[in-house]
Design a protein around this motif. Sequence first.
Motif, short mmCIF file in Angstrom:
data_model
loop_
_atom_site.label_atom_id
_atom_site.label_comp_id
_atom_site.label_asym_id
_atom_site.label_seq_id
_atom_site.Cartn_x
_atom_site.Cartn_y
_atom_site.Cartn_z
N ALA A 1 -1.07 -37.51 -25.83
CA ALA A 1 -0.06 -36.76 -26.93
C ALA A 1 -0.14 -35.21 -26.39
CB ALA A 1 -0.92 -36.49 -28.77
N ILE A 2 -1.93 -34.47 -26.06
CA ILE A 2 -1.99 -33.20 -25.44
C ILE A 2 -0.65 -32.91 -24.33
CG2 ILE A 2 -3.94 -31.60 -24.19
CD1 ILE A 2 -5.47 -32.65 -26.37
N LEU A 3 -0.38 -34.16 -23.02
CA LEU A 3 0.21 -33.91 -22.03
C LEU A 3 1.62 -34.09 -22.57
CD1 LEU A 3 -1.53 -35.80 -18.99
CD2 LEU A 3 -1.97 -33.52 -20.24
N ASP A 4 1.84 -34.02 -23.55
CA ASP A 4 3.34 -34.60 -24.03
C ASP A 4 3.92 -32.52 -25.29
OD1 ASP A 4 3.88 -36.95 -23.57
OD2 ASP A 4 3.18 -37.41 -25.30
N ARG A 5 2.82 -32.59 -25.67
CA ARG A 5 3.20 -31.07 -26.11
C ARG A 5 3.16 -29.86 -25.29
NH1 ARG A 5 5.47 -28.91 -28.89
NH2 ARG A 5 4.47 -26.84 -30.42
N ALA A 6 2.14 -30.17 -23.81
CA ALA A 6 2.00 -29.42 -23.70
C ALA A 6 3.13 -29.42 -21.95
CB ALA A 6 0.40 -29.49 -21.89
N GLU A 7 4.35 -29.98 -21.82
CA GLU A 7 5.11 -30.64 -20.91
C GLU A 7 6.50 -29.70 -21.98
OE1 GLU A 7 6.24 -34.24 -19.80
OE2 GLU A 7 4.74 -34.64 -18.38
N VAL A 8 6.32 -29.83 -23.11
CA VAL A 8 7.35 -29.47 -24.19
C VAL A 8 6.46 -27.69 -23.88
CG1 VAL A 8 7.53 -28.88 -26.71
CG2 VAL A 8 7.21 -30.81 -25.54
N MET A 9 5.32 -27.09 -24.26
CA MET A 9 5.62 -25.71 -23.94
C MET A 9 6.28 -25.30 -22.87
SD MET A 9 4.01 -24.73 -26.98
CE MET A 9 2.89 -25.14 -28.03
N LYS A 10 5.30 -26.10 -21.45
CA LYS A 10 5.96 -25.72 -20.38
C LYS A 10 7.94 -24.91 -19.90
CE LYS A 10 5.57 -26.10 -15.35
NZ LYS A 10 4.76 -26.98 -14.35
N LYS A 11 8.60 -25.89 -21.06
CA LYS A 11 9.73 -25.62 -20.83
C LYS A 11 10.28 -24.67 -22.55
CE LYS A 11 11.27 -30.25 -19.69
NZ LYS A 11 10.20 -31.33 -20.31
N GLU A 12 10.17 -24.78 -22.51
CA GLU A 12 9.65 -23.94 -24.33
C GLU A 12 9.62 -22.83 -24.15
OE1 GLU A 12 9.44 -26.06 -27.83
OE2 GLU A 12 11.66 -27.34 -26.98
N VAL A 13 9.07 -22.85 -23.18
CA VAL A 13 7.52 -21.53 -23.72
C VAL A 13 7.55 -21.04 -22.81
CG1 VAL A 13 5.95 -19.59 -24.36
CG2 VAL A 13 6.15 -22.16 -25.66
N LEU A 14 6.86 -21.18 -21.45
CA LEU A 14 6.69 -20.39 -19.71
C LEU A 14 7.55 -20.77 -19.27
CD1 LEU A 14 3.61 -19.55 -19.23
CD2 LEU A 14 3.88 -21.75 -17.86
N GLN A 15 9.07 -21.57 -19.04
CA GLN A 15 10.06 -21.22 -18.15
C GLN A 15 11.15 -20.84 -19.04
OE1 GLN A 15 10.56 -25.44 -17.91
NE2 GLN A 15 9.14 -25.20 -15.52
N THR B 1 -10.31 -28.43 -20.74
CA THR B 1 -9.16 -28.34 -20.39
C THR B 1 -8.50 -28.37 -18.68
OG1 THR B 1 -9.46 -25.98 -20.55
CG2 THR B 1 -8.65 -26.75 -22.59
N GLN B 2 -9.24 -27.66 -18.15
CA GLN B 2 -9.85 -28.48 -16.70
C GLN B 2 -9.07 -29.61 -16.80
OE1 GLN B 2 -9.64 -25.92 -13.64
NE2 GLN B 2 -8.63 -27.60 -13.11
N ALA B 3 -9.12 -30.82 -17.09
CA ALA B 3 -9.44 -31.53 -16.53
C ALA B 3 -7.85 -32.93 -17.51
CB ALA B 3 -10.49 -32.67 -17.69
N LEU B 4 -7.43 -31.91 -18.32
CA LEU B 4 -6.30 -31.84 -18.83
C LEU B 4 -5.19 -31.22 -18.41
CD1 LEU B 4 -6.65 -31.27 -22.98
CD2 LEU B 4 -6.09 -33.71 -22.39
N LEU B 5 -5.12 -30.35 -17.71
CA LEU B 5 -4.16 -29.76 -16.99
C LEU B 5 -4.06 -30.61 -15.32
CD1 LEU B 5 -5.35 -27.88 -14.04
CD2 LEU B 5 -6.41 -26.30 -16.41
N ASP B 6 -5.59 -31.18 -15.04
CA ASP B 6 -4.92 -31.57 -14.05
C ASP B 6 -4.50 -33.07 -13.99
OD1 ASP B 6 -7.07 -30.03 -12.21
OD2 ASP B 6 -8.98 -31.80 -12.86
N ALA C 1 -7.25 -41.90 -25.02
CA ALA C 1 -6.37 -42.40 -23.68
C ALA C 1 -5.19 -41.64 -24.64
CB ALA C 1 -5.62 -43.28 -23.37
N GLU C 2 -4.47 -42.14 -26.15
CA GLU C 2 -2.87 -41.85 -26.81
C GLU C 2 -3.57 -40.08 -27.45
OE1 GLU C 2 -5.09 -44.68 -27.97
OE2 GLU C 2 -3.88 -45.68 -26.72
N ASP C 3 -4.27 -39.53 -27.27
CA ASP C 3 -4.65 -38.33 -27.15
C ASP C 3 -4.59 -37.60 -26.73
OD1 ASP C 3 -6.36 -39.26 -30.45
OD2 ASP C 3 -7.79 -38.84 -29.46
N ILE C 4 -5.08 -38.16 -25.33
CA ILE C 4 -5.10 -37.31 -23.94
C ILE C 4 -3.39 -37.66 -23.85
CG2 ILE C 4 -4.91 -37.44 -21.44
CD1 ILE C 4 -7.93 -38.57 -22.12
#
Length: 300
Positions: A17-31, A134-139, A12-15
Motif C-alpha cells: 500500500a505504501i509502495l503504491d502510494r509512493a508510485e502515485v506521488m512520483k508521477k503526480e507530484v515529483l514528475q 523508510t530506507q527499506a521502503l525506498l529500496d 506485506a499488504e501494508d508495504i
Amino acid sequence: MKHLLGIKQLSAEDIFAILDRAEVMKKEVLQAGKKDSCLSGKCIITLFYENSTRTRLSFELASKYLGATAANITASGSSVVKGETLADTGKTIDEMGADVVVIRHSASGAPHMLSNYTRASVVNAGDGMNEHPTQALLDFMTMREKFGSFDGLKVSIVGDVKHSRVARSNIYGLKKLGADVTVCAPHTLMPAEIERLGVTVTQDADSAVNNADVIMCLRIQLERQKSGLFPSVREYHKLFGINNRRVALAKPNAIVMHPGPVNRGVELSADVADGPQSVIGGQVTNGVCVRMAVLDMLTH
Ligand code: CP
C-alpha cells in the motif's frame, strides 16, 4: 497506521500500500511540478539526533511538496544539550501542535519511546542498529520498479550487517515479500544467529553475489565500532568490496544498491558506484516519493 516505527510491524499488504502510494506521488507530484496540497495545515517536525543528508532533506522536501509546515531540530541546536530528556522534548513538540514527528536517534527504540509521549504520529528515520523503515521502503520501491515482483528475487546484502539498521529493515521486509536474501560479511560484522531471520549467511563475497538480481552494499559504520573489527580497509575491500569482477558474477540485468553515504574504494569501487548497473541515484529520488507517501498516509 498511527506510527511508522519499523518494517517488523508491517504486513506485506501494508508495504505494498505504501509502495503504491509512493508510485502515485512520483508521477503526480515529483514528475509533475512538485506541488500538492494534501498536507496543507499539517505540521511536520524532523528531530535529528544523528547526522543525515538524504533522510532529513527528503522528509523536509516531501513535507514542503505536499503543502505542510515543516520545522527541524538537531541535537546540537536543541535543549538536549542542556539536559532535556526525549520525553520532555516529545511533550514540548506536542504542545506546539505537531501532526508528525520524524526522529533519528543513536539509541535503538528511541522512536518507540517517543511515541508514548506525544499525540503526533512518530516516524522512525533510523534508530541505532535497529531499523530504518523508510530506507527499506525506498529500496523496495527501487527493486519493484526494476523487477516488478519480489517472488524469488535474489537479494545479496554485503557489508557491515552487524551495525546496519538498513539491513535489518530490508531483511524483515524482503522475507515478507517473498525474496531470497543472502547476507555476507566478515564474522566480526555479522550478527549472531542472523540465520534465524530466514537468510542465507556466507563469508564469501563471490558466492554471495553469484546469480543475484540485487547487490545491496552496506556502509562500513566506523562510528558504531568500538574497536577495529577488520584488519585494514584495503583488505576489507579486497575480500568484501563490490567491484566490476563481482558485479559480473550476478545476473546480467542485476542492480547495485547502496543506502548512502558511499565510501568509494571501501564497500564498493568508484566505477561500480557510478556505473550502468548502479541505481544509487534512483534510490535517493524514490526516498522523496516514499516519504511523501508515508506522511500522507499517517495524516489521513
Ligand atoms: N541512507 C541514509 O539514511 O542516509 P543519510 O544518513 O544521509 O540520511
